[in-house]
Scaffold this active site. Structure first.
Site, mmCIF file in Angstrom:
data_model
loop_
_atom_site.group_PDB
_atom_site.id
_atom_site.type_symbol
_atom_site.label_atom_id
_atom_site.label_comp_id
_atom_site.label_asym_id
_atom_site.label_seq_id
_atom_site.Cartn_x
_atom_site.Cartn_y
_atom_site.Cartn_z
ATOM 1 N N ASP A 172 0.825 -1.207 0.000
ATOM 2 C CA ASP A 172 0.000 0.000 0.000
ATOM 3 C C ASP A 172 0.865 1.265 0.000
ATOM 4 O OD1 ASP A 172 -2.154 -1.638 -0.004
ATOM 5 O OD2 ASP A 172 -2.622 -1.422 2.114
ATOM 6 N N SER B 270 3.040 -5.909 2.302
ATOM 7 C CA SER B 270 2.772 -6.638 3.546
ATOM 8 C C SER B 270 1.281 -6.860 3.779
ATOM 9 C CB SER B 270 3.370 -5.880 4.728
ATOM 10 O OG SER B 270 4.756 -5.765 4.554
HETATM 11 C C1 LIG Z 1 -7.174 -11.432 17.700
HETATM 12 C C2 LIG Z 1 -7.066 -11.162 16.288
HETATM 13 C C3 LIG Z 1 -7.346 -9.754 15.956
HETATM 14 C C4 LIG Z 1 -7.163 -9.512 14.505
HETATM 15 C C5 LIG Z 1 -7.593 -8.156 14.111
HETATM 16 C C6 LIG Z 1 -7.420 -7.986 12.680
HETATM 17 C C7 LIG Z 1 -7.817 -6.644 12.204
HETATM 18 C C8 LIG Z 1 -7.088 -6.397 10.937
HETATM 19 C C9 LIG Z 1 -7.582 -5.197 10.230
HETATM 20 C C10 LIG Z 1 -6.520 -4.769 9.301
HETATM 21 C C11 LIG Z 1 -6.900 -3.555 8.552
HETATM 22 C C12 LIG Z 1 -5.718 -3.095 7.820
HETATM 23 C C13 LIG Z 1 -5.990 -1.896 7.022
HETATM 24 C C14 LIG Z 1 -4.853 -1.775 6.082
HETATM 25 C C15 LIG Z 1 -4.011 -0.771 6.060
HETATM 26 C C16 LIG Z 1 -2.828 -0.773 5.114
HETATM 27 O O1 LIG Z 1 -2.932 0.311 4.241
HETATM 28 C C17 LIG Z 1 -1.525 -0.663 5.920
HETATM 29 C C18 LIG Z 1 -0.314 -0.663 5.017
HETATM 30 O O2 LIG Z 1 -0.288 -1.778 4.176
HETATM 31 P P1 LIG Z 1 1.122 -2.335 3.557
HETATM 32 O O3 LIG Z 1 1.769 -3.058 4.688
HETATM 33 O O4 LIG Z 1 1.901 -1.171 3.099
HETATM 34 O O5 LIG Z 1 0.770 -3.269 2.435
HETATM 35 N N1 LIG Z 1 -1.456 -1.803 6.821
HETATM 36 C C19 LIG Z 1 -1.499 -1.693 8.144
HETATM 37 C C20 LIG Z 1 -1.534 -2.955 8.929
HETATM 38 O O6 LIG Z 1 -1.482 -0.635 8.705
HETATM 39 N N1 LIG Z 2 13.940 1.200 -3.119
HETATM 40 C C1 LIG Z 2 13.399 1.518 -1.937
HETATM 41 N N2 LIG Z 2 14.119 1.488 -0.797
HETATM 42 C C2 LIG Z 2 13.572 1.769 0.397
HETATM 43 N N3 LIG Z 2 12.280 2.122 0.556
HETATM 44 C C3 LIG Z 2 11.512 2.167 -0.541
HETATM 45 C C4 LIG Z 2 12.014 1.875 -1.837
HETATM 46 N N4 LIG Z 2 11.004 2.001 -2.736
HETATM 47 C C5 LIG Z 2 9.910 2.368 -2.027
HETATM 48 N N5 LIG Z 2 10.196 2.465 -0.713
HETATM 49 C C6 LIG Z 2 9.300 2.768 0.432
HETATM 50 O O1 LIG Z 2 9.066 1.537 1.095
HETATM 51 C C7 LIG Z 2 7.994 1.690 2.000
HETATM 52 C C8 LIG Z 2 7.209 0.416 2.159
HETATM 53 O O2 LIG Z 2 6.684 0.030 0.944
HETATM 54 P P1 LIG Z 2 5.362 -0.829 0.803
HETATM 55 O O3 LIG Z 2 5.178 -1.008 -0.656
HETATM 56 O O4 LIG Z 2 4.269 -0.217 1.556
HETATM 57 O O5 LIG Z 2 5.746 -2.202 1.469
HETATM 58 P P2 LIG Z 2 5.132 -2.866 2.789
HETATM 59 O O6 LIG Z 2 3.788 -3.358 2.396
HETATM 60 O O7 LIG Z 2 6.047 -3.979 3.136
HETATM 61 O O8 LIG Z 2 5.059 -1.805 3.844
HETATM 62 C C9 LIG Z 2 7.184 2.851 1.437
HETATM 63 O O9 LIG Z 2 7.265 3.895 2.365
HETATM 64 C C10 LIG Z 2 7.911 3.237 0.147
HETATM 65 O O10 LIG Z 2 7.882 4.630 -0.039
HETATM 66 CA CA LIG Z 3 3.678 -0.054 3.843
#
Ligand SMILES: CCCCCCCCCCCCC/C=C/[C@@H](O)[C@H](COP(=O)(O)O)NC(C)=O
Ligand SMILES: Nc1ncnc2c1ncn2[C@@H]1O[C@H](COP(=O)(O)OP(=O)(O)O)[C@@H](O)[C@H]1O
Ligand SMILES: [Ca+2]
Length: 548
Positions: free
Chosen positions: A211, A254
């Site tokens: 994200d 992630s």
């Molecule tokens: C006892 C078990 C409890 C489980 C509770 C689970 C609730 C999960 C709800 C998750 C909602 C996540 C919303 C997502 C936000 C993403 O934009 C952000 C960033 O995503 P990325 O890691 O960059 O792909 N992820 C988080 C965890 O902040």
């Molecule tokens: N080459 C790079 N090196 C380090 N950080 C980076 C690079 N390219 C993008 N990013 C940054 O990495 C961070 C995490 O990326 P994201 O795609 O959200 O992965 P994750 O889901 O694991 O958090 C973002 O803040 C993004 O701006």
């Molecule tokens: Ca992220």
């Protein structure tokens, strides 16, 4: 001209079986159905075998007696067959065959690229079929031809580059899509680059990552659009210029909740197929300001309190990959902090549904469609400098102590919570679901969290409120702009809080931070406003009738 609209019907062979193939430009679809073997002595055994297979098939449901049909919009490519079949078939049909690659629904929301080879008795027929299919594919004008791809090699399990090269690039090349690929070298590389590049030559921008990577691409595109249109992003009430270039997401992060909530699954191949066939999904974007200064845009979760603290802690443990969220989630749950502040918001019109609705936003959602018309009219009025007739609702003000303040611009469905933070939130209705979780016991907060995973309603709890809003403000009780003297007072003040409420912490938890699509914001006091259908994705929303 007439003949171009007439179906092309031929006897073609599929896996050594005679089929009737039909290419119907009116539907438009390609279909094929196995023909019964002709009666006759020589074919008697074949006929018996065929019937037996049909019977066994019907009993075991493995032998399809149905007509196969693929809409032209889901055909990826048609190719002259190269010699990869055993020489018997190759000889029998004198080398005349073509293969159609198409998107096929596998399990729930998951798509795969399938292929079917049609053998022809003569070269002319083979050529005629290939040309006819190609002609229909050329009419699919929403398909991208040239894409700009940014790969984050650092997000998720650091597999972005491999995922793109092994699973996505071969499909793009099969579909004759050309690409310019940039593997980022630092954070903000993609965002900065998008302010410079010549965007006119591209039909879309692809984000390979999580994200955060999507957020970078989106900031680059929206920022570029406002710069080119001389719109000041620092003005919270400025109507923003929409982005016409579609963004595609190849999940390699992630959480990947933006991909999951717009496609229904985090799967690179499924996403690549949605991109190739040129799907379109509009999406709302929230702008976040502090004191008339632009901070960030958000499309998934803007979370203060619980999700802000989870983010802050998890960034220290990036080496754990996606598991860092579970680890920090557990720690944050145990620390059980609450935060004081005031939330003010304007509720959205009831025609835009409620966060407590049982129905969810799906492909072709009528509430989002209704907003498409409204937003188009609004943009026209703005273009011709006509007056706005918006009937802004009353402001509601809630002061309190909160475990979490979550603003969901979409359901935020993800593998951790398949129904999401706000299951009934819309992708493109111009609304945000504001969830307020008031101070409660650990056990109650756990009950709320657990309900994100099961069928129970996470809002049906006395300490949880949810509102569908268009804009909101949050002001923390403890001002962020205090001078040093005040900080001492603040420290004293919040030691009092800690002594009374979370004895184990040593604590500097006066304010939390905002988690904005997984990125931390620098300020706690924010003004948030939703911009209806500001961006477009290569997606189609969640399909109802996907294969179980
Ligand atoms: C006892 C078990 C409890 C489980 C509770 C689970 C609730 C999960 C709800 C998750 C909602 C996540 C919303 C997502 C936000 C993403 O934009 C952000 C960033 O995503 P990325 O890691 O960059 O792909 N992820 C988080 C965890 O902040
Ligand atoms: N080459 C790079 N090196 C380090 N950080 C980076 C690079 N390219 C993008 N990013 C940054 O990495 C961070 C995490 O990326 P994201 O795609 O959200 O992965 P994750 O889901 O694991 O958090 C973002 O803040 C993004 O701006
Ligand atoms: Ca992220």
């Amino acid at each position: 001209m007439e003949s171009a609209r007439r179906p092309l019907v031929s006897q073609l062979w599929v896996k050594n079986r005679r089929n009737e193939a039909v290419l119907d430009p009116e539907r438009p679809a390609l279909s094929w159905k196995e023909l019964q073997p002709k009666s006759g002595r020589g074919l008697c055994l074949a006929r018996v075998l065929h019937r037996a297979r049909g019977l066994i098939g019907r009993l075991t449901e493995q032998y399809p007696s149905v007509c196969h049909s693929v809409p032209i919009s889901e055909i990826i490519a048609v190719e002259t067959e190269q010699k990869r079949y055993n020489s018997d078939t190759w000889q029998k049909f004198n080398h005349h065959a073509f293969t159609v690659h198409y998107a096929q629904r596998a399990q729930k929301h998951c798509w795969r690229c399938s292929a079917v080879t049609f053998w022809c008795k003569d070269e002319e027929l083979c050529h005629q079929w290939i040309q006819a299919i190609k002609k229909l594919l050329e009419l699919q004008t929403s398909r991208p031809k040239h894409l700009l791809v940014y790969i984050n090699p650092y997000g998720g399990k650091q597999q972005g580059k491999q995922i793109y090269e092994q699973k996505v690039a071969p499909l793009f090349s099969l579909a004759s899509i050309t690409t310019d690929v940039i593997v980022t070298e630092r954070a903000n590389h993609a965002k900065d680059d998008l302010f410079e590049v010549n965007l006119e030559k591209y039909d879309g921008v692809i984000s390979v990552g999580g994200d955060g990577m999507f957020s970078e691409v989106m900031h680059g595109l929206i920022g570029r659009m406002q710069k080119d249109s001389s719109i000041d992003q620092n003005n919270p009430s400025a109507p923003l210029a929409p982005c016409n270039l579609r963004i595609g997401i190849i999940p390699a992060g992630s959480t990947d909740c933006i991909c999951y909530a717009t496609v229904g699954i985090n799967d690179p191949v499924t996403s690549a197929l949605h991109i190739i066939i040129g799907d379109l999904q509009h999406m709302d974007v929230c702008s976040v300001h502090h004191n008339n200064t632009f901070l960030k845009y958000s499309v998934s979760l803007l979370g203060y309190g619980f999700y802000g603290d989870v983010l802050k802690d998890s960034e220290k443990n990036r080496w754990m990959g996606p598991t860092r969220y579970d680890f920090s989630g557990f720690k944050t749950f145990l620390s059980h902090h609450y935060y004081e502040g005031t939330v003010s918001f304007q509720q959205a019109n009831q025609t835009l549904g409620s966060p407590r609705d049982k129905s969810t936003c799906q492909s072709g959602c009528y509430i989002c469609k209704q907003s498409t018309q409204e937003v188009e009219e609004k943009r026209k009025r703005h273009h011709y400098n006509l007056e706005e007739t918006e009937d802004d609702g009353d402001w509601k003000v809630i002061r309190g102590k909160f475990m979490a303040i979550n603003a969901a611009n979409m359901s935020c469905a993800c593998p951790r919570s398949p129904k999401g933070l706000s299951p009934a939130a819309h992708l493109a209705a111009g609304t945000i679901d504001l969830i307020l979780v008031r101070r409660c016991s650990r056990l109650n907060f756990l009950r709320h969290l657990v309900r994100h995973k099961n069928q129970d309603d996470q809002f049906d709890l006395a300490f949880v409120e949810v509102y569908r809003v268009k804009t909101f403000l949050f002001t923390p009780k403890h001002s962020e702009n205090e001078d040093t003297d005040n900080k001492d007072v603040r420290k004293k003040h919040f030691n009092q809080i800690c002594n009374g409420n979370h004895s184990s912490c040593g604590c500097n938890h006066v304010n939390s931070i905002w988690n904005c699509d997984g990125e931390a914001l620098d300020h706690a006091a924010v003004e948030v406003r939703v911009h209806c259908q500001l961006i477009k994705l290569f997606a189609r929303g969640i399909e109802e009738d996907s294969k179980p």
